[in-house]
Design a protein around this motif. Structure first.
Motif, short mmCIF file in Angstrom:
data_model
loop_
_atom_site.label_atom_id
_atom_site.label_comp_id
_atom_site.label_asym_id
_atom_site.label_seq_id
_atom_site.Cartn_x
_atom_site.Cartn_y
_atom_site.Cartn_z
N HIS A 1 0.84 -1.19 0.00
CA HIS A 1 0.00 0.00 0.00
C HIS A 1 0.88 1.25 0.00
N PRO A 2 0.51 2.30 -0.73
CA PRO A 2 1.33 3.52 -0.74
C PRO A 2 1.28 4.24 0.61
N ASN A 3 2.35 4.97 0.93
CA ASN A 3 2.40 5.81 2.12
C ASN A 3 1.76 7.16 1.78
N ARG A 4 0.89 7.63 2.69
CA ARG A 4 0.21 8.91 2.42
C ARG A 4 0.05 9.69 3.72
N LYS A 5 0.11 11.00 3.60
CA LYS A 5 -0.02 11.87 4.76
C LYS A 5 -1.08 12.93 4.48
N GLN A 6 -1.98 13.15 5.45
CA GLN A 6 -3.02 14.17 5.32
C GLN A 6 -3.81 13.97 4.02
N LEU A 7 -4.37 12.76 3.84
CA LEU A 7 -5.11 12.46 2.62
C LEU A 7 -6.32 13.37 2.46
N GLY A 8 -6.93 13.76 3.58
CA GLY A 8 -8.05 14.68 3.51
C GLY A 8 -9.41 14.04 3.40
N VAL A 9 -9.46 12.69 3.28
CA VAL A 9 -10.72 11.97 3.22
C VAL A 9 -10.59 10.70 4.07
N GLY B 1 -6.23 -12.84 1.22
CA GLY B 1 -4.84 -12.54 1.52
C GLY B 1 -4.68 -11.78 2.82
N CYS B 2 -3.61 -10.98 2.89
CA CYS B 2 -3.32 -10.22 4.12
C CYS B 2 -2.64 -8.91 3.75
N LEU B 3 -3.17 -7.81 4.27
CA LEU B 3 -2.62 -6.48 4.01
C LEU B 3 -1.99 -5.96 5.29
N PHE B 4 -0.73 -5.55 5.21
CA PHE B 4 0.00 -5.01 6.36
C PHE B 4 0.01 -3.49 6.24
N ILE B 5 -0.73 -2.83 7.10
CA ILE B 5 -0.90 -1.39 6.97
C ILE B 5 -0.89 -0.74 8.34
N GLY B 6 -0.46 0.53 8.38
CA GLY B 6 -0.39 1.25 9.65
C GLY B 6 -0.94 2.66 9.54
N GLU B 7 -1.26 3.23 10.70
CA GLU B 7 -1.69 4.62 10.80
C GLU B 7 -1.04 5.19 12.06
N GLU B 8 -0.16 6.18 11.87
CA GLU B 8 0.58 6.75 13.00
C GLU B 8 1.29 5.63 13.75
N ASP C 1 -6.77 12.89 8.63
CA ASP C 1 -5.70 13.78 9.10
C ASP C 1 -4.53 13.02 9.69
N ARG C 2 -4.36 11.76 9.32
CA ARG C 2 -3.29 10.93 9.88
C ARG C 2 -2.33 10.45 8.79
N TYR C 3 -1.20 9.90 9.24
CA TYR C 3 -0.20 9.34 8.33
C TYR C 3 -0.49 7.85 8.16
N HIS C 4 -0.70 7.41 6.92
CA HIS C 4 -0.98 6.01 6.61
C HIS C 4 0.24 5.44 5.87
N PHE D 1 -8.30 -6.43 -2.08
CA PHE D 1 -9.11 -5.65 -1.14
C PHE D 1 -9.85 -4.54 -1.88
N TYR D 2 -10.91 -4.07 -1.24
CA TYR D 2 -11.69 -2.95 -1.74
C TYR D 2 -11.40 -1.73 -0.87
N TRP D 3 -11.56 -0.56 -1.45
CA TRP D 3 -11.40 0.68 -0.68
C TRP D 3 -12.49 1.68 -1.11
N VAL D 4 -12.88 2.50 -0.16
CA VAL D 4 -13.85 3.55 -0.47
C VAL D 4 -13.45 4.81 0.28
N HIS D 5 -13.39 5.92 -0.44
CA HIS D 5 -13.10 7.22 0.14
C HIS D 5 -14.42 7.95 0.37
N PHE D 6 -14.56 8.54 1.55
CA PHE D 6 -15.76 9.31 1.83
C PHE D 6 -15.41 10.48 2.73
N GLN D 7 -16.35 11.39 2.90
CA GLN D 7 -16.13 12.59 3.73
C GLN D 7 -17.43 12.94 4.44
N THR D 8 -17.34 13.81 5.41
CA THR D 8 -18.51 14.27 6.14
C THR D 8 -18.36 15.76 6.42
N VAL D 9 -19.49 16.47 6.48
CA VAL D 9 -19.47 17.88 6.86
C VAL D 9 -19.90 18.04 8.31
#
Length: 291
Positions: A33-41, A50-57, A74-77, A89-97
């Motif tokens: 998985h790519p490393n990303r910071k402050q994705l905003g969503v 399978g198995c995905l090895f992923i972290g947040e902070e 607002d975190r580092y992934h 795996f599946y992914w979905v980006h969403f946001q809230t007001v």
């Protein structure tokens, strides 16, 4: 089924979180998985195989089939390490007001007053587990495939299909829809809330509530205070005033009739409570919205 982690992410609704985009990823051994910071969503990940090895902070997960993780905007992934087997795996980006919060407690301190002033209704607290094993993974995968398929449709139909499908996914994952995952404190607080809403026009006493719910009133009070930051008496008064506001806007009833309808026997007392809570007298509140 027991909770695998205590962290939950709480969303005040309405409005519901809204869908942005989704997709499906496939990693062969060595993919990561790519490393990303402050994705905003918000980034919701659902593992099909399978198995995905992923972290947040400072948190790290080894996610296997049927498991999910909700990454915050607002975190580092980052990738903990490459995949060791074929992983889909599946992914979905969403946001809230609306307001949201991550907490290790079994309730959130979302502001009812701020939400009401902004959206003119008290919030429902949508609970999503930070990291979870789906009770019905195939249903979730079916919804994700429908989300992704809709992306190939013309925008006028894709928009509604995706929003409605995403809301169905949220409902399926909302812990408050599954009694297995709700603490006894939250369950009792919600029952007390329902009792108040169904009986607010009548006199509600500590005895009538205790008899109806089969719990000591002091315990009911502690539960409501913990979940809603209000005692039953506070919640009752606030709910009566919310109903009064609706009647002031929707009807031409006299103030005295509205006061009695929502459960206030004394009209001057109703007017004082309304002014203290809303900041305007009932008459001025009504005139504010009249043409």
């Amino acid at each position: 089924m027991m909770l695998e982690a205590s962290e939950q992410v709480y969303f005040a609704v309405p409005p519901l979180p809204y869908y942005l985009e989704s997709g499906e990823e496939y990693y062969e051994p060595g993919g990561q998985h790519p490393n990303r910071k402050q994705l905003g969503v918000f980034d919701l990940i659902l593992i099909e195989s399978g198995c995905l090895f992923i972290g947040e902070e400072d948190r790290e997960w080894s996610l296997t089939a049927g498991q999910t993780v909700l990454l915050l905007p607002d975190r580092y992934h980052y990738s903990v390490k490459p995949a060791e087997e074929n992983t889909r795996f599946y992914w979905v980006h969403f946001q809230t007001v609306g307001e949201w919060q991550q907490s290790e407690q079994d309730h959130a301190s979302l502001s009812h007053d701020v939400h009401y002033n902004r959206f003119l209704t008290s919030p429902y607290s949508l609970h999503l587990q930070k990291q979870w094993t789906l009770p019905y993974p195939e249903q979730a995968f079916r919804l994700m495939r429908a989300l992704n398929k809709a992306g190939g449709e013309r925008q006028s139909s894709a928009f509604w299909t995706q929003q409605q499908t995403f809301e169905e996914l949220l409902r399926m994952m909302d812990l408050r829809q599954n009694d297995t995952y709700i603490s006894p404190v939250v369950t009792l607080a919600e029952k007390a809330e329902a009792f108040i809403k169904n009986n607010y026009r009548s006199e509600i006493t500590s005895k009538t509530m205790a008899d109806a719910l089969n719990f000591h009133y002091n315990y009911i009070t502690r539960c409501m205070k913990q979940v809603y930051d209000m005692t039953p008496i506070d919640y009752l008064a606030k709910y009566r005033l919310e109903q009064a506001k609706l009647l002031l806007l929707k009807t031409e009833w006299p103030i005295s009739e509205i006061a009695h309808y929502v459960g206030f026997e004394n009209v001057p007392y109703f007017s004082n409570c309304f002014a203290n809570q809303i900041g305007l007298s009932p008459t001025k509140f009504r005139k504010q919205y009249m043409s």
